[in-house]
Design a protein around this motif. Structure first.
Motif, mmCIF file in Angstrom:
data_model
loop_
_atom_site.group_PDB
_atom_site.id
_atom_site.type_symbol
_atom_site.label_atom_id
_atom_site.label_comp_id
_atom_site.label_asym_id
_atom_site.label_seq_id
_atom_site.Cartn_x
_atom_site.Cartn_y
_atom_site.Cartn_z
ATOM 1 N N GLN A 11 0.806 -1.211 0.000
ATOM 2 C CA GLN A 11 0.000 0.000 0.000
ATOM 3 C C GLN A 11 0.843 1.267 0.000
ATOM 4 O OE1 GLN A 11 -3.686 -0.181 2.465
ATOM 5 N NE2 GLN A 11 -2.491 -1.735 3.490
ATOM 6 N N LEU A 54 3.696 3.084 6.633
ATOM 7 C CA LEU A 54 2.372 3.254 6.029
ATOM 8 C C LEU A 54 1.528 4.281 6.776
ATOM 9 C CD1 LEU A 54 0.294 2.228 3.976
ATOM 10 C CD2 LEU A 54 -0.338 0.490 5.627
ATOM 11 N N LEU B 4 -5.574 -0.507 6.385
ATOM 12 C CA LEU B 4 -5.867 -0.600 4.957
ATOM 13 C C LEU B 4 -6.467 0.709 4.484
ATOM 14 C CD1 LEU B 4 -7.626 -4.000 4.169
ATOM 15 C CD2 LEU B 4 -5.254 -3.366 3.793
ATOM 16 N N ARG B 165 -11.518 -7.641 3.672
ATOM 17 C CA ARG B 165 -10.927 -8.153 2.438
ATOM 18 C C ARG B 165 -10.578 -9.626 2.611
ATOM 19 N NH1 ARG B 165 -5.359 -5.689 0.344
ATOM 20 N NH2 ARG B 165 -6.535 -3.762 0.226
ATOM 21 N N ASP B 167 -8.062 -12.468 0.857
ATOM 22 C CA ASP B 167 -6.933 -12.623 -0.051
ATOM 23 C C ASP B 167 -6.724 -14.111 -0.318
ATOM 24 O OD1 ASP B 167 -4.507 -12.773 -1.314
ATOM 25 O OD2 ASP B 167 -3.621 -11.140 -0.160
ATOM 26 N N LEU B 172 -5.662 -15.261 3.275
ATOM 27 C CA LEU B 172 -5.828 -14.377 4.426
ATOM 28 C C LEU B 172 -7.245 -13.827 4.495
ATOM 29 C CD1 LEU B 172 -2.587 -12.238 4.074
ATOM 30 C CD2 LEU B 172 -2.921 -14.261 5.478
ATOM 31 N N LEU B 174 -9.041 -10.515 6.287
ATOM 32 C CA LEU B 174 -8.776 -9.282 7.008
ATOM 33 C C LEU B 174 -10.084 -8.787 7.603
ATOM 34 C CD1 LEU B 174 -6.309 -9.621 5.117
ATOM 35 C CD2 LEU B 174 -6.149 -7.169 5.058
#
Lengths: 135, 210
Positions: A11, A54, B4, B165, B167, B172, B174
């Motif tokens: 990201q 991040l 995220l 999410r 994956d 994974l 999330l």
């Protein structure tokens, strides 16, 4: 590299300027107006840089029409198109909250001439380097 | 936990869970066992580490030995031998997460039960004391009265996490927010009971809190 680090790396933007408190920047932020998306430029002094990786964020302060405006951006946010560093400031504090109480000449920041170790600064300060008033 | 970026530039704090892969070891049916459930195995191991009865069950199901086995009520859409991975969940789904919470040791009332503290000055002597634990005419302390003791390190279910999410490549899940348990802890993720239907995979984190 563990999974969390991988996710964070994906990201992150490849190149972001190494910002410091006192820098003068132009932030090109994407804003949505109705259905249209356009880029809004916010120019001012960085008064704070927090976090790392991040989660790194910075706060930009400017005074417009006599009103102080501060906006905080996440440096890796997809809503930020570009960050231009216009000049580096010579300041002693990491957080420039004292600027809030100052106006006009008092709120000036000297330009930084000496070189500071910076890992990945992608910009060079402009030529005119005397004291400049903020506004 | 990590962060995220959403499409609109906001962020979600998420916990990363590694989802199995888990194998369906067998089904419990109403006709045979009196209830419906799926037995789900996680983390392959060697025969040597398990008891003979366990090995027998794995052999019968034709599944390699696994370290953890859990039973989850209901088995809609599951069949024995099936492999469960992150894909069984979709982004936006609501799930419950069960795990062993982090142990806090022997803790007093203020931390453990959120009691309030007494005054610290003016000669007060009951700064972190419990106050009353019952009435005098009862002549005993009733069961279940909140007192100091072990806090944490117990099985906890935290409900209604939103799956942000999935994956499939890295297997994974999330979920939004923090889940119980330490990093690397074994967690059980199932469809939220708040939405009635239970479907169940168990998942586990690797290294990081899953």
């Amino acid at each position: 590299m563990n999974v969390i680090q991988q996710l964070e790396k994906e990201q992150q933007k490849e190149k972001v300027p190494a910002l410091r408190a006192g820098d003068t920047v132009k932030v090109h932020a994407k804003v949505v107006e109705g259905t249209r998306e356009r880029i809004q430029v916010f120019e001012g002094t960085v008064i704070r840089v927090t976090g790392g990786g991040l989660r790194q964020s910075f706060t930009v302060r400017r005074v417009t029409h006599g009103v102080g405006v501060e906006r905080t951006f996440l440096i890796h946010s997809p809503r930020i198109d570009k960050i231009d560093v216009l000049r580096h400031g010579d300041v002693r504090q990491g957080r420039l909250y004292y600027l809030r109480g100052k106006i006009g000449k008092e709120a000036r920041i000297r330009e930084r001439r000496r070189l500071i170790r910076e890992p990945e600064s992608g910009t060079e300060p402009p030529a005119n380097g005397e004291e400049e008033s903020e506004e | 936990m990590t962060q995220l970026f959403n499409a609109d530039g906001t962020t979600s704090a998420v916990t990363v869970l590694e989802a199995g892969p888990c194998r369906v070891l067998g089904l419990r049916t109403t006709e045979k066992d009196g209830y419906a459930a799926a037995r789900i195995a996680f983390e392959a191991t060697t025969e040597r580490r398990l008891t003979k009865p366990m090995n027998g069950e794995f052999k019968k199901a034709n599944v390699e030995p696994h370290r953890h086995v859990v039973e989850i009520r209901g088995y809609d859409g599951l069949e024995a031998g099936q492999e469960l991975k992150a894909e069984i969940f979709a982004a936006g789904e609501i799930v419950d997460v069960t795990s062993t919470s982090k142990g806090k040791g022997f803790q007093g009332l203020i931390k453990r039960h959120k009691f309030s503290r007494g005054p610290e000055s003016h000669g007060s002597m009951n700064v972190r004391q419990p106050g009353a634990i019952g009435a005098t005419d009862a002549a005993r302390v009733f069961k279940g009265v909140r007192m100091a003791g072990q806090m944490g390190n117990e099985r906890t279910t935290a409900r209604a996490y939103k799956v942000v999410r999935v994956d499939p490549e890295r297997n994974l899940i999330l979920v939004k927010g923090g889940v119980p348990g330490a990093k690397g802890a074994l967690v059980l993720v199932r469809q939220s009971t708040k939405k009635v239907k239970v479907k169940g995979p168990s998942g586990k984190p690797t290294g990081r809190k899953v």
